[in-house]
Scaffold this motif. Structure first.
Motif, mmCIF file in Angstrom:
data_model
loop_
_atom_site.group_PDB
_atom_site.id
_atom_site.type_symbol
_atom_site.label_atom_id
_atom_site.label_comp_id
_atom_site.label_asym_id
_atom_site.label_seq_id
_atom_site.Cartn_x
_atom_site.Cartn_y
_atom_site.Cartn_z
ATOM 1 N N VAL A 66 4.338 70.485 -22.491
ATOM 2 C CA VAL A 66 3.969 69.920 -21.193
ATOM 3 C C VAL A 66 2.653 70.561 -20.777
ATOM 4 O O VAL A 66 2.549 71.797 -20.730
ATOM 5 C CB VAL A 66 5.046 70.205 -20.128
ATOM 6 N N THR A 67 1.672 69.726 -20.527
ATOM 7 C CA THR A 67 0.366 70.207 -20.096
ATOM 8 C C THR A 67 0.038 69.588 -18.746
ATOM 9 O O THR A 67 0.024 68.362 -18.612
ATOM 10 C CB THR A 67 -0.723 69.846 -21.107
ATOM 11 N N VAL A 68 -0.224 70.440 -17.770
ATOM 12 C CA VAL A 68 -0.551 69.978 -16.428
ATOM 13 C C VAL A 68 -2.015 70.308 -16.175
ATOM 14 O O VAL A 68 -2.404 71.480 -16.189
ATOM 15 C CB VAL A 68 0.335 70.652 -15.368
ATOM 16 N N SER A 69 -2.800 69.282 -15.962
ATOM 17 C CA SER A 69 -4.231 69.479 -15.731
ATOM 18 C C SER A 69 -4.502 69.570 -14.235
ATOM 19 O O SER A 69 -3.918 68.846 -13.428
ATOM 20 C CB SER A 69 -5.023 68.325 -16.331
ATOM 21 N N SER A 70 -5.388 70.466 -13.885
ATOM 22 C CA SER A 70 -5.691 70.682 -12.463
ATOM 23 C C SER A 70 -6.931 69.906 -12.059
ATOM 24 O O SER A 70 -7.638 69.349 -12.883
ATOM 25 C CB SER A 70 -5.869 72.163 -12.189
ATOM 26 N N LEU A 128 15.543 66.951 -17.419
ATOM 27 C CA LEU A 128 14.834 67.810 -16.481
ATOM 28 C C LEU A 128 13.778 66.961 -15.793
ATOM 29 O O LEU A 128 12.783 66.598 -16.406
ATOM 30 C CB LEU A 128 14.185 69.004 -17.178
ATOM 31 N N GLN A 129 14.026 66.651 -14.531
ATOM 32 C CA GLN A 129 13.069 65.906 -13.737
ATOM 33 C C GLN A 129 12.127 66.916 -13.103
ATOM 34 O O GLN A 129 12.567 67.789 -12.342
ATOM 35 C CB GLN A 129 13.781 65.087 -12.654
ATOM 36 N N MET A 130 10.840 66.804 -13.417
ATOM 37 C CA MET A 130 9.847 67.753 -12.925
ATOM 38 C C MET A 130 8.887 67.041 -11.986
ATOM 39 O O MET A 130 8.171 66.132 -12.419
ATOM 40 C CB MET A 130 9.087 68.378 -14.104
ATOM 41 N N ASN A 131 8.892 67.437 -10.739
ATOM 42 C CA ASN A 131 8.019 66.856 -9.731
ATOM 43 C C ASN A 131 7.029 67.902 -9.224
ATOM 44 O O ASN A 131 7.233 69.103 -9.422
ATOM 45 C CB ASN A 131 8.838 66.321 -8.555
ATOM 46 N N SER A 132 6.002 67.418 -8.570
ATOM 47 C CA SER A 132 4.981 68.311 -7.987
ATOM 48 C C SER A 132 4.528 69.346 -9.003
ATOM 49 O O SER A 132 4.468 70.548 -8.712
ATOM 50 C CB SER A 132 5.542 69.003 -6.738
ATOM 51 N N LEU A 133 4.187 68.890 -10.175
ATOM 52 C CA LEU A 133 3.827 69.803 -11.249
ATOM 53 C C LEU A 133 2.554 70.559 -10.937
ATOM 54 O O LEU A 133 1.624 70.043 -10.304
ATOM 55 C CB LEU A 133 3.684 69.036 -12.556
ATOM 56 N N LYS A 134 2.541 71.812 -11.378
ATOM 57 C CA LYS A 134 1.406 72.697 -11.176
ATOM 58 C C LYS A 134 0.866 73.121 -12.534
ATOM 59 O O LYS A 134 1.572 73.071 -13.541
ATOM 60 C CB LYS A 134 1.841 73.936 -10.397
ATOM 61 N N SER A 135 -0.368 73.601 -12.542
ATOM 62 C CA SER A 135 -0.964 74.036 -13.808
ATOM 63 C C SER A 135 -0.140 75.155 -14.443
ATOM 64 O O SER A 135 -0.055 75.250 -15.670
ATOM 65 C CB SER A 135 -2.401 74.492 -13.590
ATOM 66 N N GLU A 136 0.472 75.971 -13.622
ATOM 67 C CA GLU A 136 1.273 77.070 -14.168
ATOM 68 C C GLU A 136 2.579 76.602 -14.811
ATOM 69 O O GLU A 136 3.298 77.408 -15.411
ATOM 70 C CB GLU A 136 1.577 78.127 -13.107
#
Length: 120
Positions: free
Chosen positions: A116-120, A80-88
């Motif tokens: 997976v943790t996306v920091s804003s 799973l390639q995840m780009n443009s990750l968002k906090s949600e």
């Protein structure tokens, strides 16, 4: 016995990218489909993306255009390639495989989850 081993989770800044991998092993005769789900506390586990043996794909509306699912059938591995990750997008991501073994037909198996943790 079937095992799904996930890797690739971690901490990333918003706008960044991550790639998750999931390798299936064991007494597998055929994998019908593999997919990624995600879950947050207090919420239902939701489908993120899935891919069939024939290469057909499906995506949740929230990730379409940003995430890409792919598979290496020879290695029983899904990515799973995840780009443009968002906090949600922050969640625990689970790999799922619907497969056939000597003992079962069309059964679902799950990985242990990768955060997976996306920091804003």
């Amino acid at each position: 016995q079937v095992q799904l081993v996930e890797s690739g989770g971690g901490l990333v800044q918003a706008g960044g990218s991550l790639t998750l991998s999931c390798a299936a092993s064991g007494s597998i005769l055929r994998i019908n489909a593999m997919g990624w789900y995600r879950e947050n506390p207090g919420k239902q586990r939701e489908l993120v993306a899935a891919i069939t043996l024939g290469g057909g794909t499906a995506y949740a509306n929230a990730v379409r255009g940003r995430f890409t699912i792919s598979a290496d059938n020879a290695k029983n591995t899904v990515y799973l390639q995840m780009n443009s990750l968002k906090s949600e997008d922050t969640a625990v991501y689970y790999c799922n495989a619907n497969l056939i073994t000597m003992a079962t037909t069309g059964s679902d198996y799950w990985g242990q989850g990768t955060r997976v943790t996306v920091s804003s």
